[in-house]
Design a protein around this motif. Structure first.
Motif, mmCIF file in Angstrom:
data_model
loop_
_atom_site.group_PDB
_atom_site.id
_atom_site.type_symbol
_atom_site.label_atom_id
_atom_site.label_comp_id
_atom_site.label_asym_id
_atom_site.label_seq_id
_atom_site.Cartn_x
_atom_site.Cartn_y
_atom_site.Cartn_z
ATOM 1 N N UNK A 317 0.831 -1.193 0.000
ATOM 2 C CA UNK A 317 0.000 0.000 0.000
ATOM 3 C C UNK A 317 0.872 1.252 0.000
ATOM 4 N N UNK A 318 0.457 2.253 -0.782
ATOM 5 C CA UNK A 318 1.170 3.529 -0.821
ATOM 6 C C UNK A 318 0.861 4.320 0.455
ATOM 7 N N UNK A 319 1.898 4.775 1.113
ATOM 8 C CA UNK A 319 1.734 5.584 2.312
ATOM 9 C C UNK A 319 2.775 6.698 2.301
ATOM 10 N N UNK A 320 2.578 7.668 3.166
ATOM 11 C CA UNK A 320 3.541 8.758 3.254
ATOM 12 C C UNK A 320 4.663 8.378 4.207
ATOM 13 N N UNK A 321 5.890 8.661 3.798
ATOM 14 C CA UNK A 321 7.050 8.394 4.626
ATOM 15 C C UNK A 321 7.739 9.685 5.036
ATOM 16 N N UNK A 322 9.052 9.608 5.195
ATOM 17 C CA UNK A 322 9.846 10.763 5.604
ATOM 18 C C UNK A 322 9.671 11.912 4.618
#
Length: 469
Positions: A317-322
Motif C-alpha cells: 500500500x502507498x503511504x507517506x514516509x519521511x
C-alpha cells in the motif's frame, strides 16, 4: 523550555574538573581490569592509555561533551554525545593497532571489557554528579538570584519552572515590570512579588542583589529590550532572553547558526548527525535480529494467507514516509480485497472483508512482520508514527492541526501512540487528534531509551489490544 548554558567562570571550573575526572576514570578502569585479570601493568598499557587520553580530549572537544547545563537534567542525548566520543577513541585505537600490526600484543578480553565498561562508568559518574549538585542546590548551596523582567504569562511560566525545579539552583527573587510597580502575581506554588519597575531592576543589579536577569518581554517590545540590555551592560549580571515564541507548540526546537547569525528551529527532526546514525543503527541491528527470529514463522504465515483466500501473499500500500514522500509499505494480506486508491476504507469491527486467518494476524499484529524488510530498506523505522494510507493523509491533514509534522521522521512499525492505546480504527476526529498528539510527543522527546521502552511495551500490548481488527 530550555535554559541557556553557562559560559562564565563557573563553566570553566566545572569543565576542567570533569575533564580531569574523566581522564582519571579512563586510566583507573584499565588499571583495575589489569588487577582483576591478574595481568601486570606493561609499557603497552601506558601507550594505549596515552593515545586514549589524546583521542578522548579531541573527540569531546568536537562533540561538545563538557557543556555546563544548570537548567536541564542530564538527558540521554548528553549520554549519547559521551558515548560517541568514546566510540571515536575505540575506533582510533583499533585503527592504530591495525596500522602498526601490533594487535596481537594486547589482551583481547582485557581491552574488549575496557571498551565496554568505560562509557558506563563515565555515564554513572556524571549522573551521580548531576544528582549530587541538584541536591546541594536544593539546600541553598551554589544558587543564583534571578530576576524576571515581565509579569506576563511567559514570565509566570518561567517562574513556575524555577519553583518546580529547585535542583537548578535558580532562585527567583521577583518580577520587574514597567507597567506594574508593585503587587503580587499568584502562581501555582504561591505568589511572587512584583517588586519594582525597570529602574528598580537596574538599581538592584548595581547593588549586587541580582545574579541573573531573564527578560520575558514580548518580541514587539524591542525598543524597551534594547534599552534595558544597554543599561544592564553597566552591571555584572548575566542576561538571558526568553523569546515569546517559546509559548508556541515547538517541535524539537534547538539553537543553531547560519553563518554568524543565531537561529532557532520551530519544527525540526531529531535525527540529524550522531542521533540519526544511532537511530539507523538501532533499526538495522534490531530489525535484522527480529527478522532472523521470525523468518520461519513468516513462512507458515505466508502459507496460511495463501490458503485463507485467493490473492497475493503480501499487500502493498502507498503511504507517506519521511518528508511526506510516498513509500510502499508491506503487510501480509488479511482481506479478501486489497484497496489502495483515492478512497481507502479502514477496517472496522467484524469487517466482512477481513478473512478469518487475517483477523488473527491483525489482532496480534503479525501482519506487520514484512515491514521489517521496509525497515532494512530504509523506508521505515522500528519505532515512529504509524504510516497512514495516502488517502487518509490527504483527508486528515486538512482537519488536524500540525498533522504533517509527523512526517519529519520515518514512519514506524510501532509507536508511542500505539503503546498508549491509540491503535486501530480512527472512527472520529478526536481519536486521530489524540494519535497525532502522541506522534508529535515522540518526535519532541525522542531518545534511544524511549525507543527501547516502546519496543518492550509493544511485545505485551499486541496480544491483549482490543482496538485492532
Amino acid at each position: 523550555m530550555a535554559i541557556q548554558k553557562f559560559t562564565g567562570p563557573e563553566y570553566g571550573k566545572v569543565s576542567a574538573f570533569l575533564q580531569v575526572t574523566d581522564i582519571l576514570l579512563i586510566v583507573g578502569s584499565l588499571w583495575t581490569l589489569t588487577v582483576l585479570y591478574e595481568q601486570p601493568w606493561r609499557t603497552e598499557h601506558t601507550i594505549v592509555v596515552l593515545w586514549a587520553i589524546g583521542l578522548f580530549v579531541i573527540a569531546v572537544h568536537f562533540s561538545d561533551v563538557y557543556r555546563s547545563w544548570r537548567g536541564s537534567l542530564l538527558r540521554s542525548r548528553e549520554f549519547m554525545r559521551l558515548l560517541g566520543a568514546w566510540l571515536t577513541v575505540v575506533l582510533g585505537l583499533l585503527f592504530l593497532a591495525f596500522a602498526s600490526k601490533s594487535s596481537q600484543e594486547y589482551s583481547r578480553l582485557l581491552y574488549l571489557t575496557w571498551f565496554v565498561i568505560t562509557p558506563l562508568i563515565l555515564a554513572v559518574w556524571r549522573g551521580w554528579l548531576q544528582i549530587f549538585l541538584g541536591e546541594m542546590r536544593k539546600r541553598g548551596f551554589n544558587t543564583r538570584a534571578v530576576a524576571i523582567v515581565g509579569a506576563s504569562e511567559l514570565g509566570a511560566h518561567l517562574a513556575e519552572i524555577f519553583l518546580e525545579a529547585p535542583w537548578m539552583g535558580l532562585r527567583p527573587v521577583g518580577f520587574y515590570d514597567g507597567r506594574r510597580p508593585s503587587g503580587l502575581r499568584p502562581l501555582h506554588h504561591g505568589p511572587i512579588d512584583v517588586i519594582g519597575n525597570l529602574e528598580s531592576l537596574i538599581k538592584h543589579a548595581h547593588e549586587g542583589r541580582i545574579d541573573m536577569v531573564y527578560i520575558a518581554l514580548p518580541m514587539r517590545a524591542e525598543t524597551r529590550v534594547r534599552e534595558l540590555i544597554a543599561k544592564l551592560s553597566d552591571t555584572t549580571v548575566s542576561v538571558y532572553m526568553v523569546p515569546d515564541f517559546f509559548m508556541f507548540d515547538l517541535l524539537h526546537a534547538s539553537w543553531g547558526n547560519v553563518g554568524d547569525l543565531p537561529v532557532v528551529s520551530i519544527s525540526e527532526t531529531p535525527f540529524y548527525g550522531v542521533d540519526g546514525f544511532v537511530k539507523r543503527m538501532e533499526d538495522i541491528i534490531f530489525a535484522g535480529l527480529f527478522l532472523m527470529l521470525v523468518a520461519i514463522p513468516m513462512i507458515f504465515i505466508a502459507i496460511g494467507v495463501k490458503l485463507s483466500s485467493p490473492g497475493p501473499l503480501v499487500f502493498r500500500q502507498r503511504r507517506y514516509g519521511l518528508r511526506g514522500n510516498e513509500i510502499e509499505v508491506w503487510k501480509f494480506r488479511t482481506m479478501s480485497v486489497w484497496e489502495d486508491g483515492d478512497k481507502v476504507v479502514q477496517a472496522i469491527k467484524n469487517d466482512p472483508r477481513v478473512t478469518r486467518f487475517g483477523a488473527f494476524l491483525r489482532r496480534t499484529s503479525l501482519d506487520e512482520l514484512p515491514q521489517l524488510i521496509n525497515v532494512l530498506q530504509g523506508n521505515m523505522s522500528l519505532v515512529g508514527p504509524r504510516p497512514h494510507a495516502v488517502a487518509h493523509n490527504e483527508h486528515y491533514r486538512k482537519q488536524v492541526d500540525r498533522y504533517m509534522l509527523r512526517h519529519k521522521v520515518k514512519p514506524g512499525i510501532t509507536g508511542l501512540a500505539q503503546v498508549n492505546g491509540w491503535r486501530g480504527e480512527t472512527d472520529s476526529l478526536d481519536k486521530m487528534q489524540k494519535r497525532i498528539e502522541f506522534d508529535l510527543a515522540y518526535i519532541q522527546n525522542w531518545s534511544l531509551w524511549l525507543d527501547l521502552k516502546i519496543l518492550f511495551q509493544t511485545v505485551f500490548i499486541v496480544f491483549k489490544d482490543k482496538n485492532a481488527y
